[in-house]
Design a protein around this motif. Structure first.
Motif, PDB file in Angstrom:
ATOM      1  N   HIS A   1       0.858  -1.186   0.000  1.00 20.18           N
ATOM      2  CA  HIS A   1       0.000   0.000   0.000  1.00 20.18           C
ATOM      3  C   HIS A   1       0.888   1.228   0.000  1.00 20.18           C
ATOM      4  O   HIS A   1       1.864   1.309   0.739  1.00 20.18           O
ATOM      5  CB  HIS A   1      -0.927   0.020   1.213  1.00 20.18           C
ATOM      6  CG  HIS A   1      -2.164   0.842   0.985  1.00 20.18           C
ATOM      7  ND1 HIS A   1      -2.126   2.194   0.704  1.00 20.18           N
ATOM      8  CD2 HIS A   1      -3.477   0.494   0.981  1.00 20.18           C
ATOM      9  CE1 HIS A   1      -3.364   2.643   0.548  1.00 20.18           C
ATOM     10  NE2 HIS A   1      -4.200   1.627   0.707  1.00 20.18           N
ATOM     11  N   ARG A   2       0.541   2.171  -0.826  1.00 23.21           N
ATOM     12  CA  ARG A   2       1.324   3.385  -0.996  1.00 23.21           C
ATOM     13  C   ARG A   2       0.779   4.496  -0.105  1.00 23.21           C
ATOM     14  O   ARG A   2      -0.431   4.591   0.111  1.00 23.21           O
ATOM     15  CB  ARG A   2       1.189   3.774  -2.465  1.00 23.21           C
ATOM     16  CG  ARG A   2       2.078   4.867  -2.936  1.00 23.21           C
ATOM     17  CD  ARG A   2       1.966   4.930  -4.443  1.00 23.21           C
ATOM     18  NE  ARG A   2       2.428   6.221  -4.921  1.00 23.21           N
ATOM     19  CZ  ARG A   2       2.363   6.600  -6.173  1.00 23.21           C
ATOM     20  NH1 ARG A   2       1.847   5.782  -7.074  1.00 23.21           N
ATOM     21  NH2 ARG A   2       2.813   7.775  -6.548  1.00 23.21           N
ATOM     22  N   LEU A   3       1.662   5.358   0.406  1.00 23.18           N
ATOM     23  CA  LEU A   3       1.260   6.528   1.175  1.00 23.18           C
ATOM     24  C   LEU A   3       1.549   7.796   0.368  1.00 23.18           C
ATOM     25  O   LEU A   3       2.281   7.749  -0.623  1.00 23.18           O
ATOM     26  CB  LEU A   3       1.997   6.580   2.515  1.00 23.18           C
ATOM     27  CG  LEU A   3       1.783   5.398   3.455  1.00 23.18           C
ATOM     28  CD1 LEU A   3       2.538   5.619   4.752  1.00 23.18           C
ATOM     29  CD2 LEU A   3       0.300   5.160   3.725  1.00 23.18           C
ATOM     30  N   GLY A   4       0.966   8.909   0.824  1.00 23.90           N
ATOM     31  CA  GLY A   4       1.182  10.169   0.119  1.00 23.90           C
ATOM     32  C   GLY A   4       0.270  10.303  -1.082  1.00 23.90           C
ATOM     33  O   GLY A   4      -0.728   9.594  -1.216  1.00 23.90           O
ATOM     34  N   PRO A   5       0.620  11.233  -1.995  1.00 18.90           N
ATOM     35  CA  PRO A   5      -0.230  11.473  -3.164  1.00 18.90           C
ATOM     36  C   PRO A   5      -0.154  10.350  -4.186  1.00 18.90           C
ATOM     37  O   PRO A   5       0.927   9.837  -4.469  1.00 18.90           O
ATOM     38  CB  PRO A   5       0.327  12.784  -3.739  1.00 18.90           C
ATOM     39  CG  PRO A   5       1.728  12.856  -3.247  1.00 18.90           C
ATOM     40  CD  PRO A   5       1.772  12.139  -1.934  1.00 18.90           C
TER      41      PRO A   5
END
Length: 202
Positions: free
Chosen positions: A88-92
């Motif tokens: 899972h990616r964080l940020g924009p």
């Protein structure tokens, strides 16, 4: 043969780190695995007729990783799986890019397919990852409909949430519609239905 823990890869990626889909597919690939099921949650460009510019994600990373590992362990206890990878990616996350990716391998397709659906549904319902939708005309924090439904189920069991009595109606229809619960100062719940979801594929 590798231990089950070694065949599970869970990663929360810091800001501006795109998800390398091939990395996770390669991780779960194996000669004995006749099936690899994947899910890719991708930012879409509109929501309820509004233009979506990007999604932004925040997480309590240590707890998110613990929850994800627990979900993977539960999946293993229900299906005959070879390998699991969850990122899972964080940020924009701009339109067209992936924010969450799951890859699961198994001998037979039914195990991988069912487990893949279970993992994304549980991730949405329980993992402490928060999503902000950035629109052309503003931004809004969104709750997943799965999270709201789970919270309502728990509320029905113990009858209160955060020390206040909460009553809400859970709709049978699955999909992007959920129940919005608003608790006023007196602890009285006001229910209204709203469209839940995001610029992300459900």
């Amino acid at each position: 043969m590798m231990a089950a823990e070694e065949k599970t890869l869970v990663e929360i990626l810091e800001e501006h780190n795109p998800i390398d889909l091939a990395k996770y597919i390669n991780y779960v690939s194996a000669p004995q695995a006749g099936a690899i099921a994947t899910f890719s949650g991708t930012t879409r460009d509109t929501f309820e007729g509004k233009v979506v510019l990007e999604l932004r994600y925040e997480a309590y990373t240590p707890m998110a990783i613990r929850y994800l590992k627990s979900i993977c362990s539960s999946a293993r206890s229900s299906w005959n799986l070879h390998s699991i990878a969850v990122a899972h990616r964080l940020g924009p996350v701009p339109v067209g890019e992936t924010s969450v990716f799951i890859a699961i391998s198994s001998v037979h397709r039914i195990d991988a397919l069912d487990a893949c659906k279970y993992v994304i549904d549980e991730l949405k319902a329980t993992v402490p990852i928060w999503k902000k939708e950035v629109l052309a005309n503003g931004e809004v924090w969104k709750e997943n409909s799965e999270f709201l439904e789970r919270r309502l189920e728990l509320g029905k069991k113990d009858g209160d949430c955060c020390g206040k009595k909460v009553e809400a109606e859970v709709h049978d229809k699955k999909g992007c519609c959920g129940t919005k619960v608003k608790v006023n100062e007196e602890g009285i719940a006001n229910n209204s239905t709203r469209h839940e979801g995001s610029g992300e594929v459900d």
